[in-house]
Design a protein around this motif. Structure first.
Motif, short mmCIF file in Angstrom:
data_model
loop_
_atom_site.label_atom_id
_atom_site.label_comp_id
_atom_site.label_asym_id
_atom_site.label_seq_id
_atom_site.Cartn_x
_atom_site.Cartn_y
_atom_site.Cartn_z
N ASN A 13 0.88 -1.12 -0.04
CA ASN A 13 0.07 -0.09 0.03
C ASN A 13 0.98 1.29 0.07
N LEU A 14 1.19 1.73 -1.12
CA LEU A 14 2.21 2.75 -1.29
C LEU A 14 1.54 4.15 -0.93
N ASN A 15 0.35 4.35 -1.56
CA ASN A 15 -0.63 5.50 -1.23
C ASN A 15 -1.88 5.21 -1.35
N ASP A 16 -2.99 6.07 -1.19
CA ASP A 16 -4.17 5.75 -1.20
C ASP A 16 -4.92 6.24 -2.09
N ARG A 17 -4.36 6.79 -3.32
CA ARG A 17 -5.00 7.25 -4.39
C ARG A 17 -5.46 6.34 -5.35
N GLY A 18 -5.06 5.13 -5.36
CA GLY A 18 -5.44 4.09 -6.33
C GLY A 18 -4.58 3.70 -7.60
N PRO A 19 -5.26 2.81 -8.32
CA PRO A 19 -4.60 2.51 -9.60
C PRO A 19 -4.54 3.51 -10.64
N MET A 20 -5.44 4.18 -10.59
CA MET A 20 -5.79 5.47 -11.78
C MET A 20 -4.73 6.31 -11.60
N PHE A 21 -4.56 6.82 -10.28
CA PHE A 21 -3.13 7.64 -10.13
C PHE A 21 -2.04 7.30 -10.56
N PHE A 22 -1.81 6.07 -10.26
CA PHE A 22 -0.60 5.35 -10.75
C PHE A 22 -0.43 5.22 -12.25
N LEU A 23 -1.60 5.08 -12.89
CA LEU A 23 -1.66 4.98 -14.14
C LEU A 23 -1.32 6.33 -15.12
N ALA A 24 -1.93 7.29 -14.37
CA ALA A 24 -1.81 8.70 -14.90
C ALA A 24 -0.34 9.05 -14.67
N CYS A 25 0.23 9.00 -13.80
CA CYS A 25 1.59 9.31 -13.57
C CYS A 25 2.61 8.51 -14.27
N PHE A 26 2.19 7.26 -14.41
CA PHE A 26 2.97 6.20 -15.39
C PHE A 26 2.98 6.77 -17.05
N SER A 27 1.72 7.26 -17.31
CA SER A 27 1.56 7.74 -18.71
C SER A 27 2.17 9.20 -19.15
N VAL A 28 1.90 9.85 -17.82
CA VAL A 28 2.64 11.15 -18.07
C VAL A 28 4.30 10.86 -18.42
N ALA A 29 5.01 10.22 -17.46
CA ALA A 29 6.38 9.67 -17.51
C ALA A 29 6.67 9.30 -19.05
N ALA A 30 5.92 8.31 -19.44
CA ALA A 30 5.99 7.37 -20.75
C ALA A 30 5.77 8.38 -21.69
N GLY A 31 4.84 9.27 -21.73
CA GLY A 31 4.84 10.47 -22.78
C GLY A 31 5.77 11.33 -22.96
N LEU A 32 6.29 11.71 -21.96
CA LEU A 32 7.55 12.72 -21.81
C LEU A 32 8.73 12.02 -22.32
N ALA A 33 9.07 10.80 -21.96
CA ALA A 33 10.42 9.76 -22.62
C ALA A 33 9.96 9.67 -24.12
N PHE A 34 8.68 9.47 -24.62
CA PHE A 34 8.51 9.31 -25.77
C PHE A 34 8.76 10.46 -26.66
N LEU A 35 8.31 11.76 -26.01
CA LEU A 35 8.46 13.05 -26.88
C LEU A 35 9.84 13.37 -26.98
N ILE A 36 10.77 13.01 -25.65
CA ILE A 36 11.86 13.44 -25.96
C ILE A 36 12.75 12.46 -26.85
N TYR A 37 12.26 11.48 -26.82
CA TYR A 37 13.20 10.29 -27.70
C TYR A 37 12.95 10.62 -29.21
#
Length: 186
Positions: A120-144
């Motif tokens: 239990n890392l946080n209480d925000r749920g799986p959608m918060f994790f997916l949103a953060c992961f999507s932002v990080a993946a999008g930035l990596a894709f954009l920079i690459y």
């Protein structure tokens, strides 16, 4: 402790006595170690005479243990607490399966289970994790895939140069190498 009645060590000992005195729970050696700890270590809970009485091999182990637990309950809260400390040190496997410990875990809904707490890392749920992961993946894709504009990254290079303070040296080396490569390519 919130939302439930506070259970004293003496109350716990009353609840745990039938479990502890049942045959085979505690060995002769474990009971002797507990008695010696209560007798020898600070604070001295049992006098030498009391310790000899509870260690008498002529009396059955079950009776001696039952007498010891009754004696500790009469002496008070601190003595019962020291018994639990001695039990934890000398019979940790048994300490974890005491009825009072199980009752505390199930009755207190605010207490976190250590096994579940690991995940239990946080209480925000799986959608918060997916949103953060999507932002990080999008930035990596954009920079690459997008060629960086050298005018934009001059200021970014200064910020990334100070990044060891923020994100660590090993990450900043990769970011600086990327920026140097992008400045050289037309």
């Amino acid at each position: 402790m919130f939302g439930r009645k506070y259970q004293t060590y003496c109350d716990r000992l009353v609840q745990d006595t039938p479990f502890l005195t049942s045959n085979g729970r505690l060995s002769e050696q474990q009971v002797d170690k507990i008695i010696l700890q209560l007798n020898r270590f600070y604070p001295q809970i049992l006098t030498n005479k009391e310790a000899e009485k509870f260690r008498n091999p002529k009396t059955s182990l079950r009776i001696r243990l039952s007498d010891l637990l009754t004696h500790l309950q009469r002496k008070g809260e601190r003595d019962c607490q020291e018994f639990y400390r001695a039990l934890y040190i000398n019979a940790q496997h048994l300490y974890g399966s005491l009825p009072s410990r199980k009752a505390m875990k199930t009755s207190d809904s605010t207490e976190l289970d250590p096994d579940k707490e690991k995940y239990n890392l946080n209480d925000r749920g799986p959608m918060f994790f997916l949103a953060c992961f999507s932002v990080a993946a999008g930035l990596a894709f954009l920079i690459y895939y997008c060629s960086p504009d050298p005018r934009v990254f001059r200021g970014a290079r200064r910020v990334i140069g100070f990044s060891p303070i923020i994100i660590g040296k090993h990450v900043s080396h990769y970011l600086l190498a990327f920026l140097e490569k992008s400045f050289r390519e037309p």
